[in-house]
Write an enzyme that holds these catalytic residues in place. Structure first.
Site, PDB file in Angstrom:
ATOM      1  N   GLU A 118      -2.762  32.262  17.278  1.00 46.37           N
ATOM      2  CA  GLU A 118      -2.459  33.434  18.094  1.00 46.37           C
ATOM      3  C   GLU A 118      -1.193  33.215  18.921  1.00 46.37           C
ATOM      4  OE1 GLU A 118      -5.983  34.447  20.310  1.00 46.37           O
ATOM      5  OE2 GLU A 118      -7.171  34.807  18.501  1.00 46.37           O
ATOM      6  N   GLU A 265     -11.073  33.583  12.249  1.00 45.15           N
ATOM      7  CA  GLU A 265     -12.066  33.388  13.318  1.00 45.15           C
ATOM      8  C   GLU A 265     -12.880  34.665  13.500  1.00 45.15           C
ATOM      9  OE1 GLU A 265     -10.774  31.993  17.171  1.00 45.15           O
ATOM     10  OE2 GLU A 265      -9.172  30.795  16.271  1.00 45.15           O
TER      11      GLU A 265
END
Length: 490
Positions: A118, A265
């Protein structure tokens, strides 16, 4: 020349079959916990629970060594701290590839590299060199001639899609237009995939009651709660599907092409603070088990129904050292000793295949715990099995589970006594398998493995080897390959 043509045709056919075999569910492995098991114990836990795909948040060399010859597919990661240096230096990228990839393949089945985590959300100042880092790493893979087997991408968060619903109108945050354009161009050029971190838990909590919790947990929706995209009229049975479709539409808004998405995820916390009332064991159990069922039906979201949705559950262990609310430390599906937090099954091979001709005798997955304990007690007592290896501190003690210990004891008794008529039954709690259940330094009686890290399948009687291929499909595939060989030879 005929042999080369034959081999090439077989590999082409195999690749085609592999691409069509459907989705898989893997699991993330974090290490921010106070009682982290050793690499060998981690691998034993993975095997005992039939986990065939993992994602590491770094490239831990000790764990990569322990994963050697297991067949488990591994996604390794460049940490956020390393992205800037690798993005600025091709030499640093080449060094990273040599240390963490070249040194371990092909023994360790590394199939992809996640560059950062991220980055656009967590360290936006590094965004200008993110794709440069990916390019530098790819060039290093090409130089080592392993670029075809190892894909490169970078996980992005759903928060770079400001309005994910309705999915048909979703777009990326315009702030990242330059980086996203470079990223999608790289993924398309290298035939890689888009990595997405998507958590329906946060989507549900942040919706403040707009969406029903059944929608977040993959549960059936009543007619009055149906979720429909008003532009496409697609019905969304789960928030997970809608999130993935939002990403597909955001990608399409840039270049109109379809780049497969892998959810790197997703998950649901099983415990939370006073203001986290939806973080419960029951909800976590429902979410993850329903996720597995959803992914394993091999279909994609409404906009891409033929593209399977592969996903990695967050996470293997509870990371008690992580900062933040209690929920952040409660995503693990297993405790560090390998026992489940709740009823959970990532194994996709079903019940074991019984092979009456011999093989190994192991505990039947899902067998009654009381009956297993009785069988273990009998094997180590009147059955005279050698159970020293499953005592505390010995090589087969971990994972410290009833199934693992019973498997070792059952097999030791069976191997010693089958020549005089012993069977592998133990009141219906045992099955035979031709797959060697040894792992690490734990060698089951009858195994031909003499060193740690041999070909180690799951411990509880799988139907076949780990990987994408369903054991039920192997006979069909090999039959077709053999027919092809026969025709070409003739």
């Amino acid at each position: 020349m005929r042999f080369e043509m034959l081999l090439g045709y077989i590999l082409l056919m195999y690749g085609s079959f592999s691409a069509a075999l459907g989705g898989y569910v893997g699991i993330n492995i974090g290490t921010d916990l106070s009682d982290l098991p050793s690499p060998e114990q981690v691998v034993a836990i993975l095997r005992s629970h039939q986990i065939t795909h993992i994602r590491l948040f770094d490239a831990d060399n000790h764990l990569l060594s322990a994963l050697s010859d297991t067949g488990i597919e591994v996604m390794v990661s460049v940490t956020n701290e390393e992205v800037l240096r690798i993005g600025q230096s091709p030499a640093a990228a080449a060094s990273w590839i040599n240390r963490n990839i070249v040194a371990f393949v092909p023994s360790t089945n590394i199939t992809s590299i996640a560059v950062g985590s991220e980055v656009l959300s967590v360290i936006p100042n590094v965004a200008p060199v993110l794709v440069s880092a990916m390019q530098n790493l790819h060039k290093a893979l090409v130089s080592s001639n392993i670029n075809n087997g190892v894909k490169i991408s970078t996980p992005v968060s759903m928060d770079i899609i400001p309005k994910p619903f309705p999915p048909s109108t979703a777009t990326f945050n315009a702030t990242w237009n330059t980086t996203i354009t470079e990223l999608l161009t790289f993924l398309r050029r290298t035939n890689s995939f888009f990595m997405l971190n998507a958590y329906p838990y946060y989507g549900y909590v942040q919706s403040n009651g707009i969406f029903p919790i059944e929608y977040a947990l993959f549960q059936p929706l009543s007619p009055v709660k149906q979720i429909v995209d008003p532009n496409t009229l697609f019905h969304y049975d789960s928030m997970f599907d809608a999130m993935v479709d939002a990403a597909y539409n955001s990608i399409a808004a840039f270049n109109g092409s379809v780049i497969p998405i892998v959810v790197t995820e997703t998950g649901w916390p099983w415990a939370g603070g006073a203001n986290e009332r939806d973080a419960t064991v029951d909800n976590a159990e429902k979410f993850n088990n329903n996720l597995i069922k959803r992914v394993m039906n091999d279909s994609g979201p409404p906009s891409q129904p033929t593209v399977p949705m592969n996903a990695y559950i967050y996470e293997l262990f509870n990371e008690d050292k992580k900062p933040g609310p209690l929920s952040e430390r409660s995503y693990g599906v297993y405790f560090s000793n390998g026992t489940s937090v709740y009823t959970f099954n990532l194994g996709t091979s079903g019940d074991a295949t019984v092979n009456a001709s011999g093989g190994f005798c192991v505990a039947r997955k899902g067998a009654d715990a009381g009956s297993l304990q009785d069988g273990l007690n009998w094997a180590c007592g009147p059955g005279q099995a050698n159970c020293s290896a499953i005592q505390s501190g010995q090589p087969c003690f971990m994972p410290d589970t009833l199934e693992n210990h019973a498997s070792f004891a059952y097999n030791d008794y069976y191997q010693r006594m089958r020549s005089v008529g012993a069977t592998c039954d133990f009141s219906g709690t045992a099955v035979t398998t031709m797959v060697d259940p040894s792992y690490g330094s734990c060698i089951f009686t009858g195994s031909t493995n003499s060193s740690s890290g041999g070909l180690v399948p799951p411990a509880f009687g799988p139907e076949g080897p780990p990987g994408n291929i369903s054991p039920r499909q192997l006979p069909k595939i090999w039959s077709l390959l053999l027919v092809t060989v026969g025709l070409l030879v003739l």
